[in-house]
Write a protein that holds these residues in place. Structure first.
Motif, PDB file in Angstrom:
ATOM      1  N   GLU E  45       0.802  -1.223   0.000  1.00  2.16           N
ATOM      2  CA  GLU E  45       0.000   0.000   0.000  1.00  2.16           C
ATOM      3  C   GLU E  45       0.834   1.271   0.000  1.00  2.16           C
ATOM      4  O   GLU E  45       0.297   2.365   0.163  1.00  2.16           O
ATOM      5  CB  GLU E  45      -0.930  -0.008   1.220  1.00  2.16           C
ATOM      6  N   CYS E  46       2.128   1.124  -0.116  1.00  2.00           N
ATOM      7  CA  CYS E  46       3.001   2.315  -0.121  1.00  2.00           C
ATOM      8  C   CYS E  46       4.355   1.897  -0.678  1.00  2.00           C
ATOM      9  O   CYS E  46       4.572   0.729  -0.990  1.00  2.00           O
ATOM     10  CB  CYS E  46       3.139   2.874   1.288  1.00  2.00           C
ATOM     11  N   ASP E 119      -5.633   6.623  -1.168  1.00  2.00           N
ATOM     12  CA  ASP E 119      -5.217   7.737  -2.030  1.00  2.00           C
ATOM     13  C   ASP E 119      -3.736   8.092  -1.855  1.00  2.00           C
ATOM     14  O   ASP E 119      -3.189   8.856  -2.642  1.00  2.00           O
ATOM     15  CB  ASP E 119      -6.143   8.953  -1.888  1.00  2.00           C
ATOM     16  N   ARG E 120      -3.069   7.531  -0.841  1.00  2.00           N
ATOM     17  CA  ARG E 120      -1.630   7.766  -0.727  1.00  2.00           C
ATOM     18  C   ARG E 120      -0.877   7.148  -1.896  1.00  2.00           C
ATOM     19  O   ARG E 120       0.284   7.468  -2.139  1.00  2.00           O
ATOM     20  CB  ARG E 120      -1.095   7.226   0.600  1.00  2.00           C
ATOM     21  N   TYR E 123      -0.045   9.100  -6.174  1.00  2.00           N
ATOM     22  CA  TYR E 123       1.156   9.672  -6.770  1.00  2.00           C
ATOM     23  C   TYR E 123       1.926   8.614  -7.559  1.00  2.00           C
ATOM     24  O   TYR E 123       2.354   8.849  -8.694  1.00  2.00           O
ATOM     25  CB  TYR E 123       2.036  10.305  -5.695  1.00  2.00           C
TER      26      TYR E 123
ATOM     27  N   GLU F  88       8.877   7.779   3.584  1.00  2.00           N
ATOM     28  CA  GLU F  88       7.731   7.331   4.372  1.00  2.00           C
ATOM     29  C   GLU F  88       8.156   6.980   5.803  1.00  2.00           C
ATOM     30  O   GLU F  88       7.446   7.270   6.758  1.00  2.00           O
ATOM     31  CB  GLU F  88       7.088   6.106   3.718  1.00  2.00           C
ATOM     32  N   ARG F 225      -0.003  12.734   3.004  1.00  2.00           N
ATOM     33  CA  ARG F 225      -0.607  11.767   2.087  1.00  2.00           C
ATOM     34  C   ARG F 225       0.411  10.745   1.571  1.00  2.00           C
ATOM     35  O   ARG F 225       0.587   9.697   2.163  1.00  2.00           O
ATOM     36  CB  ARG F 225      -1.246  12.504   0.895  1.00  2.00           C
ATOM     37  N   THR F 226       1.102  11.082   0.505  1.00  2.00           N
ATOM     38  CA  THR F 226       1.969  10.103  -0.159  1.00  2.00           C
ATOM     39  C   THR F 226       3.027   9.517   0.777  1.00  2.00           C
ATOM     40  O   THR F 226       3.273   8.317   0.784  1.00  2.00           O
ATOM     41  CB  THR F 226       2.669  10.767  -1.374  1.00  2.00           C
ATOM     42  N   LYS F 233       2.313  -3.511   9.756  1.00  2.00           N
ATOM     43  CA  LYS F 233       1.838  -4.782   9.206  1.00  2.00           C
ATOM     44  C   LYS F 233       2.949  -5.820   9.246  1.00  2.00           C
ATOM     45  O   LYS F 233       4.099  -5.504   9.566  1.00  2.00           O
ATOM     46  CB  LYS F 233       1.314  -4.598   7.782  1.00  2.00           C
TER      47      LYS F 233
END
Lengths: 244, 244, 244, 244, 244, 244
Positions: E45-46, E119-120, E123, F88, F225-226, F233
């Motif tokens: 997810e990222c 929505d992350r 991009y 991140e 956000r991004t 996890k």
């Protein structure tokens, strides 16, 4: 290290604010000189102002170069007026605050929005964003609707409009950082940053750090082609500003 | 219909050549006035010259607007200096010769090359090509290596270098039309066209026809946002050129 | 100077309106002949119509070329059907109304919007905008939702929808000029221009001026590569339209 | 599953070669029908041919749709003529060989070059590469200099020129795969692949696999906007080809 | 033909769903093996997850290559993790589901929207769309706001959010097809397609067909430059996953 | 201020050279810690290496973040591996040397060329140039043809090849500055700069100055956000490197 910060308009109170911002960003050993051109518009809000301002900026770089009084230059208007010509005049680094703020923002955010003054400037800001290759990083360009001088004289109203446009930029446009599209907005940076919780870039401080970095590293403008010194030639009616 | 053609540099012999070209392109009812600014560089070969030239161009548009002496303007230097500011000053159409030549060429050729003077200008020409959206139509940008004044004073050498670069543009780069990237090359158009057998565009004649067309059709610059009139404000030290 | 204006669809009432518009834009010495193809769709609203229309346009250019009856051509449908093939058939300049209107608009406005008929055409209009390099100048593409024939037969409704979409283009999308994306909208140009206070371009008049200009200047389509004459070959079942 | 492969030109020997290639690529359960239009040019080498060919392609899709004889279509000319209109006519998938070959090549190579027939087509190939978004994947566009019919009739010379241009594409332009830019080159695929040691794509086989895949998955052309069915209207003089 | 489908995350229930989808798309003679890496994140997810997942994907391709157990590979996460490295490891075709879905969608629709999870990731999806050259075909990128695991565990809520975002994509953004931006959404394809009446693409089935096609045609990844085999070298602490 | 410089490969001698360069660029008050990951490839020359290296880089940022031992990070490989994921993990600024060098070069030169190691990396460098929006500033990408470890072990040969490619970049491609596309080339910067007389940028020193600037100004990565923190996890088999 000596850095000359040029306020491209002729309003001295703005030069003073820009100077304060520049000093706050400068390293201990950096000497900041802020100058106001002897020729030019009192504020820059359209192409007419921008082109008129070029000359004053160029004149200041000529002067500082002749006097050997600067190791680098910051051009403190968010249209980067005169910058490309100044890179020809001197081999000391010359950095505009728009270009500086965009590069810096890209290092800490995926997308930025620019909050400018009047929406008549949006077209030029969009051109600049493309010219610097930032079209995919720019979420939007927004305007407070206040002139440069209103921005300078009515801080409360400016803060209110800046906040409103910034919130829209974040919520509707997907901005993750904000760029203040006018050197006169420099005093609002910190407050806006705290309110929004995202990085807010004033171009002046970004440009000071970039010029400092280039000077520290001994990097000078490439003189091999595009930015080689202008040919010696006659400039009719410009003796007062340009040394040719 | 009265069209004012502005030579952005201060070399009167070039104004005369530009005037001849403009006249040759004008319709019977069109009155061409060609002017030389009272301020500016004797030739335009870099950003420094370009930015210095802006002021003289703006000054001439202010003057003609005040006097009501022009229905439209041509800016006759292949960097289109001052054009965007002039579109703010007046609502009479203002056309630069670079933009004009590119649009015209695209109507009769798939790809064009620009032959300019010094290769230090290639970067700005490339920026301009992108700004006008012509990157996929531009086969190459080449330079004769002669300065503007050499181009003006040594026609034989200029023709030789123009021919050489043009042939390379056609054979190596895939050009199907040529654009002459300097107003001073206007006298070579016809000869080069005959030699190469492909369309050669001098920007001056292209711009004259486009301004004539816009004036004929009654189209004036949009004043709704980007090109609305500049705000009345103080321009320090510029009274001689700008009416504010 | 003789210019042939081709209405790519077969509806004669539209040819007549286009003819009136073309005549209104023509210089005194210009003779306008407007033609309706003997083959093709009654209106052009999708790729199927567009491709079917190509043939009639090409056929008319062949005919006029054979007869030597035209110094230049205007293709009067806002998809520029057949234009690239016609540039191969003849060396007389061939100009489509979409391309013409975009170049003209860029000379007097920073951003334009196109108001077309049905939104199913938006994708092709977007492709065309990119093909002509106008993506940064195009603020938006909007549609009235009326077919070409409705546009032709119900002027009141058309004017109402044109106005509504135009206002949205200006207020929401940032348009500073408008382009009418259908030759059948030519009669609304002046009224819309007065209502909105910004330049409105009908492509027909723009194209007439550009062809006139090219013919006046003696510029002909480059035959060196892309637009060289098609090879002589057999076209099965097309003798009636194509002379090969 | 029934796939109709349309040779957009009217040369039956080419239809046969295309058919062989298509069959070699088809899955066991796929029935390939290859058709030659009853109208159109004998080969496609310029816009004139391309636009003339559109009609025949559309006609064949109309016919097969009326007869319910096809689950999908391949348009077998490397300009993808008529494809966008055919996507309107039917909701059965329609795939052009240029688009198919580019997507396939991108899955096994970083960069591809296209080797086409005549260099007058390079401009259209470049436009197509941009239209399909492949400008950063396309290393170069090269031409053998042989016409379509020469390609068909002189295999030895064709192979020699194909090899020469392919080697230049690999060594000078950085190609890592090759696309054969003419349906008539399909017979050289395997030999060229062995010689060069990199993937060589003939568009016919690529397109057959893509149509098969879409049909197998039950995907049909979206009819919601751009590719919705053309309006019922009169097509003058086209009854023989178009069912309206 | 043996195709290995790699689920880049370590959640076995997702591998099973992906497997079902892959099998449903496979031709009769195709043997699908679906694998879950022995290393990696439980969902992606990222960037952090994505980069962690690369290793597991590469490891599976190494393993299958060593064992000779695969003729082609599908990487079943909508970020195409590890794909470029896997194209170096093996010359069997390796296809990511994002790239596959975009190419397929372009063959049946003018514009697509991607509906993703959080929505992350927008991009990165936007970067990917540009990397694949699809910026003009992508109408919008939208997110359901549900995590990958929520998507997997709450089908009702997922269907509701998918529908809502899809309808907005069609009505507001102009989408004509939809791409499901998460391998875990594969089970909703058919239902969504029926609801919306436009093509909906799950990347898994698109990728299976493309790999099958490449294997059938005997096309292998080009080893001439970019994707040549990695040099033999020491990978500290990675013996368990990488065979060097 | 404490800056951690991460050498993404596991070759300690390279870490030492990078450390020296970083120290030479650091301001007096800046403490540089250079680290070598406990996992990863000994050099990075392809996607396989790059993706394998991501994990070690992320691991080092996790570690330094947990220990609170860094105010900012430099990732010292010219592919910027892991950078987006690291943004991140922490809100301390993370700067890759490729991005840093391009921004810095654009401030003192119109066009730059990148001289890298092996030409198999050119495709990824080109992608990076586009991703950073620098396509119009990048004159060319060239390779010495020496591996990373050869570059490290044979300085004489490296200098010779660097010089040769640099001269070609300047003379043939129009470069006005050079970027060294491998952290192992850092020791050649000064000598090359003197030889060529144009700015030469090693990314390590550029990145150190940019991180210092961001830390000094108190700018942290946007977490809105991004680049918000990765969700907690399970990462199977990665406990040794990632703290989840």
């Amino acid at each position: 290290m000596k850095i000359t910060v040029i306020n491209p308009n002729t309003t001295r109170t703005m030069t003073e604010e820009i100077h304060k911002a520049a000093r706050s960003a400068a390293a201990p050993g950096t000497e900041i000189t802020s100058v106001t051109p002897i020729i030019g518009p009192e504020s820059i809000e359209c192409y007419h102002d921008h082109y008129a301002a070029n000359l004053g900026v160029m004149s200041e770089v000529h002067k500082a170069t002749r006097e050997g009084s600067a190791d680098g230059f910051v051009v403190a208007c968010y249209g980067d007026p005169g910058v490309l010509a100044c890179r020809e005049i001197t081999d000391a680094p010359v950095v505009g605050i728009a270009e500086a703020s965009m590069y810096m923002a890209c290092l800490v955010a995926a997308k930025f929005s620019i909050i400018s003054v009047l929406d008549r400037e949006n077209y030029e800001l969009e051109r600049m964003v493309h010219d610097y290759g930032m079209q995919r990083r720019c979420a939007s360009i927004r305007a407070t609707g206040l002139t440069v001088l209103e921005t300078d004289s009515d801080p409360e109203k400016t803060m209110r409009e800046l906040t409103r446009q910034s919130e829209l930029a974040v919520l509707q446009d997907g901005a993750e950082a904000l760029l203040l599209g006018c050197a006169g907005m420099v005093t609002f940076t910190r407050e806006l940053e705290e309110k929004l919780g995202i990085p807010v870039f004033d171009g002046v401080i970004a440009a000071v750090k970039l010029v400092e970095s280039l000077v520290f590293l001994g990097k000078r403008t490439s003189k091999i082609r595009t930015f080689s010194k202008p040919e010696q030639k006659t400039y009719l009616g410009m003796n007062a500003f340009l040394p040719y």
